[in-house]
Design an enzyme around this catalytic site. Structure first.
Site, PDB file in Angstrom:
ATOM      1  N   LYS A 155      60.025  42.120  63.665  1.00 51.60           N
ATOM      2  CA  LYS A 155      61.325  41.726  63.123  1.00 51.60           C
ATOM      3  C   LYS A 155      62.087  42.939  62.591  1.00 51.60           C
ATOM      4  CE  LYS A 155      61.040  37.709  61.438  1.00 51.60           C
ATOM      5  NZ  LYS A 155      60.576  36.630  60.554  1.00 51.60           N
ATOM      6  N   ARG A 165      61.240  37.760  54.177  1.00 53.20           N
ATOM      7  CA  ARG A 165      60.643  37.199  55.400  1.00 53.20           C
ATOM      8  C   ARG A 165      59.507  38.086  55.888  1.00 53.20           C
ATOM      9  NH1 ARG A 165      65.420  35.645  59.519  1.00 53.20           N
ATOM     10  NH2 ARG A 165      64.193  33.768  59.789  1.00 53.20           N
ATOM     11  N   GLY A 167      56.751  30.619  63.004  1.00 50.66           N
ATOM     12  CA  GLY A 167      56.398  29.524  62.119  1.00 50.66           C
ATOM     13  C   GLY A 167      55.112  29.707  61.345  1.00 50.66           C
ATOM     14  N   MET A 170      54.382  32.135  59.061  1.00 52.81           N
ATOM     15  CA  MET A 170      54.615  32.566  57.685  1.00 52.81           C
ATOM     16  C   MET A 170      56.075  32.296  57.353  1.00 52.81           C
ATOM     17  SD  MET A 170      52.347  36.035  57.771  1.00 52.81           S
ATOM     18  CE  MET A 170      52.742  36.408  59.469  1.00 52.81           C
ATOM     19  N   ARG A 220      64.552  38.672  68.977  1.00 49.39           N
ATOM     20  CA  ARG A 220      63.252  39.061  69.540  1.00 49.39           C
ATOM     21  C   ARG A 220      63.228  38.598  70.984  1.00 49.39           C
ATOM     22  NH1 ARG A 220      60.185  34.732  65.690  1.00 49.39           N
ATOM     23  NH2 ARG A 220      60.947  32.840  66.680  1.00 49.39           N
ATOM     24  N   HIS A 227      60.528  24.032  64.988  1.00 50.92           N
ATOM     25  CA  HIS A 227      59.186  24.604  64.827  1.00 50.92           C
ATOM     26  C   HIS A 227      58.237  24.052  65.883  1.00 50.92           C
ATOM     27  CE1 HIS A 227      55.053  24.515  63.148  1.00 50.92           C
ATOM     28  NE2 HIS A 227      55.349  25.742  62.749  1.00 50.92           N
ATOM     29  N   SER A 246      26.468  43.774  92.541  1.00 56.49           N
ATOM     30  CA  SER A 246      27.408  42.764  92.043  1.00 56.49           C
ATOM     31  C   SER A 246      26.971  42.394  90.631  1.00 56.49           C
ATOM     32  CB  SER A 246      27.403  41.525  92.950  1.00 56.49           C
ATOM     33  OG  SER A 246      28.313  40.570  92.463  1.00 56.49           O
ATOM     34  N   CYS A 274      30.568  38.971  89.983  1.00 60.08           N
ATOM     35  CA  CYS A 274      30.496  37.584  90.461  1.00 60.08           C
ATOM     36  C   CYS A 274      30.300  36.574  89.331  1.00 60.08           C
ATOM     37  CB  CYS A 274      29.406  37.434  91.521  1.00 60.08           C
ATOM     38  SG  CYS A 274      27.755  37.863  90.941  1.00 60.08           S
ATOM     39  N   TYR A 317      35.943  44.591  93.750  1.00 56.54           N
ATOM     40  CA  TYR A 317      36.400  43.198  93.805  1.00 56.54           C
ATOM     41  C   TYR A 317      35.884  42.412  92.606  1.00 56.54           C
ATOM     42  CZ  TYR A 317      31.676  41.939  95.439  1.00 56.54           C
ATOM     43  OH  TYR A 317      30.328  41.754  95.538  1.00 56.54           O
TER      44      TYR A 317
END
Length: 900
Positions: free
Chosen positions: A23, A92, A101, A103, A336, A452, A783, A851, A871
């Site tokens: 903020k 704030r 929401g 705080m 924000r 909220h 693997s 895996c 992978y």
């Protein structure tokens, strides 16, 4: 010299969220842009960390607050606590990461009865002044003094009744004064001391309350869910007040530069005239849309639209903006990058690409595998007999079904016992977070898309319908009414967060359009394909083009393999052959165990071979041209044999009753007792079973070779790989490899065919990981079986701990996350890293994969990408998630290395 703990809004920019919080950093950015921001200053996150560490205000902080307040007074020509030209401020919280929401805000700090009198004279509006005083006492009491909100609600109801009005907005000055006085009396009862009269004490106490709130139950719950570190701390923003409750041409609102629920282009938001701060998000009064605001305040609305355009262009993203209008002047209180639903995330990302604001790489980085999972959830099938009882604002999409519950703590308890619940409230507050997390969905009678309930639900991916004005919620009586219908707690309802519809009973669900697309039943280019399907297609295709990690599937049947390939799998990374002998085929394992001699055992194995062969044919046909890793049998015998305790009980009962026990049952009991293991996950499994019963693995290899020949004959291209499970030593691996290579050669003899079948091993024991150099001499690939590697590293049995102490560990933050869901990178990850480095030192092109189910976990995938694995393999359903996250990992690692 100690570090500076406070900075004015004129310092810094949005890159400094570590110091200033999100903020504070965004306020500094808007000041740099020249936007109309009420001046103020930010107390840094460092101050919070010091406070939480020592339990007291950091040295010099109060002095810095006083100095910053003096500077603010000079810049505004106002005086804190002075009735003649009063300066009021808001206090704030503002952590690095948005925690909507979690705080709350204390508004109008600096208010005293004397200041209220002075404000009434200056503004010419006595009601406004005393309403502002009442708001301060309310917020200070709840947030700073921990007065239970229910106590204040009771006081409100009593005062409203005595003044014969239905809402606080209807109270006259005397009523507002009476309400504030009653609040103060309750605060003194709860705290056991007189209400403080010094506004500077109010300010310091409010700052301390913000620091304390960082470790509140709801904040900790939110951080655990969002995996936000608990040691970041929060900044505190102290901002001069502007008043939306001052006059008819004043108000307050929240605006989004695009629809955060659907991603539709255009400005969206809520505005309340004659309102202040939290009124909009609290949902206390239903709001007007920005379009309605444009009719009422056309000049201010036009200026707001201009600011919204500037902010979106500047941030190149959806912006969430809080604003206040004071006597026709627009003030921007906060911005924000806005929380959004999964659908909105994909749509907005591709829109911004088309608008030339971001690249496809950025679009990919702004979506996530978790959001893709949300889009794959089913939707309601409305083709049958349904009863819609109400329609509200579709605040967060999805289809949720559950029992109606009106209390958040009860919702949590019921959900913990296994029930699905819908939390129904007039409006939610931060105190409801525990129930919101536990519920399937949230339904409120008040509030809009910026309430909220809506904001938190969107952030969590929960279904929410808000502002359902037609329902009347009686939380005390645990019921809601809509027309003549009454719905009581415990009854089942279904809510649709996409349309806002509320239904009685259970509505069946159907596959989502995104799932239909992923499964090949809907083309992204088809006319009926929705915008979100087209957006998902674009982003997934881009991920596939750039990712380094290949994505395979864990598939044990031909059906799984077909589905996995449709979902984009590039082979099978794990075929658990023991799963082929569950269900009706379990009898074969039982007969194998009960075999009286090797001849009988070989006979059973011979019967198993054609079954294995047929399964292998189906899987390799489905994956023609792609690798298929066949893991040799790894059956924990307790999964295939009856439970010893149950059998012992049955035998004892038969003996007591003199009942005859069949020869077969006696044999089973004797075998189970003989093979019983105290910890079957650490016993006769994997490679050990293959060494004890070599014919078993030989049979599997024969079946695989014959299946390959058959698949080739049918014109397909089989690419099998053999994986030996649970190896711990080089000698085990060498012994079995030689045995299997001889069997492959014998099976191919006389066929005139040659098949290249790599033989590798599964790294799933800590010893295998730290001695990988030795194993690598006799393995064509590794693997990582991260499921068992996690169990063996932690000494946790997954089946046991997830139902016993693990939930408590997570509650106490002794563990930041479940290590079976997301890889423990510091411990298990270190073992994977050691084995990877040893393997690549042997051969730079040593093939390495994963895996375990961690192969489908977004956070773990980024770790595997950094290690340079070839992978990941996961369940078919998670293949699209792994494809997307592998692409994101490539983008994020590339951008990190380019800025390093």
């Amino acid at each position: 010299m100690s570090a500076q703990l406070i900075y004015p809004f004129t310092f810094g920019d949005r890159t400094q969220s570590d110091l200033l919080g999100g903020k504070g950093a965004n306020l500094a950015e808007m000041v740099r842009m020249g936007l109309p921001v009420p001046p103020g200053f930010t107390i840094t996150t460092q101050a919070c960390r010091e406070y939480l560490s020592s339990g007291k205000m950091p040295a010099g902080l109060i002095s810095e607050i006083n100095n910053s307040l003096n500077d603010l007074e000079k810049s505004l020509d106002k005086k804190f606590g002075d009735p003649t030209k009063p300066l009021l401020v808001s206090v704030r919280s503002g952590a690095k990461f948005s925690m909507p929401g979690m705080m709350e805000t204390v508004l109008n700090v600096g208010m005293t009865p004397e200041v209220a009198e002075g404000l009434a004279k200056i503004s010419g509006n006595e009601k406004f002044a005393w309403d502002s005083y009442r708001r301060f006492i309310d917020m200070y009491g709840r947030i700073v003094c921990d007065v239970p909100p229910a106590e204040f609600h009771q006081i409100e109801n009593r005062i409203l009744e005595s003044h014969s009005v239905k809402s606080i907005q209807e109270l006259d000055v005397a009523g507002l004064q009476a309400l504030a006085a009653a609040f103060i009396k309750e605060i003194e009862i709860v705290t056991g001391k007189p209400f403080p009269t010094d506004p500077r004490e109010h300010l310091i106490s409010s700052v301390e309350a913000v620091f304390h709130s960082w470790n509140s139950e709801r904040a900790q719950l939110y951080r655990r869910r969002e995996r936000i570190s608990s040691d970041l701390g929060t900044a505190v923003n102290i901002q001069s007040m502007v008043f939306g409750n001052l006059s008819d041409d004043s108000g307050t609102g929240v605006a989004f530069t695009r629809d955060p629920a659907s991603g539709e282009v255009g400005s969206y938001g809520d505005y309340l005239d004659r309102a202040q701060g939290e009124d909009v998000v609290a949902g206390i009064r239903n709001t007007m849309s920005l379009a309605d605001m444009a009719k009422k305040e056309p000049v201010v609305h036009a200026e707001l639209e201009k600011v919204m355009g500037l902010l979106e262009d500047h941030y190149r993203d959806l912006c969430d903006i809080e604003f206040t209008v004071e006597r026709g002047k627009l003030w921007i209180l906060q911005t924000r990058v806005g929380k959004r639903t999964a659908e909105a995330a994909f749509r907005i990302a591709t829109q911004l690409v088309d608008e030339g604001k971001i690249t496809m790489d950025e679009a990919l980085s702004r979506t996530s595998g978790d959001q893709l999972v949300q889009l794959m959830f089913p939707q309601f099938d409305l083709s049958g007999s349904i009863k819609e009882i109400a329609r509200g604002i579709p605040a967060s999409p999805g289809a949720a079904v559950g029992e109606v519950v009106f209390d958040s703590r009860r919702a949590f308890d019921l959900a913990r016992s296994g029930k699905k619940v819908i939390l129904v409230r007039r409006e939610t507050s931060p105190d409801d977070l525990v129930g919101m997390v536990a519920a399937e969905g949230i339904l409120t009678s008040r509030g809009g898309k910026t309430s909220h309930a809506a904001v938190v639900a969107r952030g969590m991916g929960k279904t929410a319908v808000c502002g359902t004005e037609s329902i009347s919620v009686d939380e005390r009586a645990s019921l809601f009414t809509v027309g003549s219908l009454t719905v009581y707690e415990g009854e089942t309802i279904s809510i649709d967060g996409t349309t806002g519809a509320v239904y009685t009973g259970v509505i069946p669900v159907i596959a989502s359009p995104v799932t239909a697309y992923l499964e090949g039943r809907l083309s992204a280019g088809a006319d009926e394909a929705s915008p979100v399907v087209k957006a998902v297609d674009r982003i997934l295709q881009h991920a596939d083009q750039i990712r380094a990690l290949r994505v395979r599937a864990n598939a044990d049947t031909p059906e799984d393999a077909v589905r996995a390939r449709i979902l984009g799998a590039e082979g099978v990374g794990l075929c658990r052959t023991e799963h082929m002998f569950l269900g009706p085929r379990r009898i074969f394992v039982e007969r194998l165990v009960l075999a009286e001699n090797e001849d009988v055992q070989r006979g059973v194995i011979a019967e198993m071979e054609p079954l294995q062969r047929a399964d292998f044919v189906g899987i390799m046909m489905a994956m023609s041209g792609l690798p298929v890793t066949i893991r040799l049998l790894d059956p924990p015998l307790h999964e295939f044999l009856p439970d010893l305790a149950s059998l012992t009980g049955e035998m004892a009962r038969a003996e007591a009753l003199g009942t005859e026990v069949s020869t077969r049952d006696q044999a089973i009991f004797a075998a189970v007792r003989r093979l019983h293991e105290s910890n079957p996950m650490l016993g006769l499994r994997g490679v050990r079973l293959g060494i004890l019963i070599p014919e078993l693995f030989k049979m599997q290899v024969r079946a695989l070779v014959h299946a390959c020949l058959e698949v080739k004959q049918l014109g397909h291209n089989p690419k099998p790989e053999i994986m030996i499970p649970l190896v711990a030593t080089q000698r085990e691996l060498l012994y079995l490899r030689e045995t299997l290579e001889v069997e492959i050669a014998e099976t191919l003899k006389g066929t005139g065919q040659q098949i290249d079948i790599p033989i590798g091993t599964m790294i799933e024991t800590p010893r295998a990981a730290i001695t990988a150099t030795r194993l690598g001499d006799y393995a064509d690939f590794f693997s990582f079986g991260t499921n068992d590697l996690t169990q063996l590293t932690w000494a946790f049995s997954r089946d046991d701990v997830e139902s016993t102490f693990l939930p408590r560990y997570l509650d106490l933050e002794l563990l930041p996350f479940n290590p079976f869901e997301s890889l423990d990178q510091d411990g298990v990850g270190l073992l994977v890293k050691i084995a990877t480095e040893q393997a690549r030192a042997l051969r730079p092109d040593f093939k390495l994969g994963v895996c375990g189910e961690h192969g489908g976990d977004p956070r773990s995938i980024h770790f595997f990408h950094k290690l340079g694995l070839d992978y990941v393999s996961c369940s078919p359903f998670r293949v699209p998630v792994a494809r997307l996250e592998s692409g994101r990992a490539q983008v994020i690692s590339s951008s990190t290395s380019s800025t390093a």
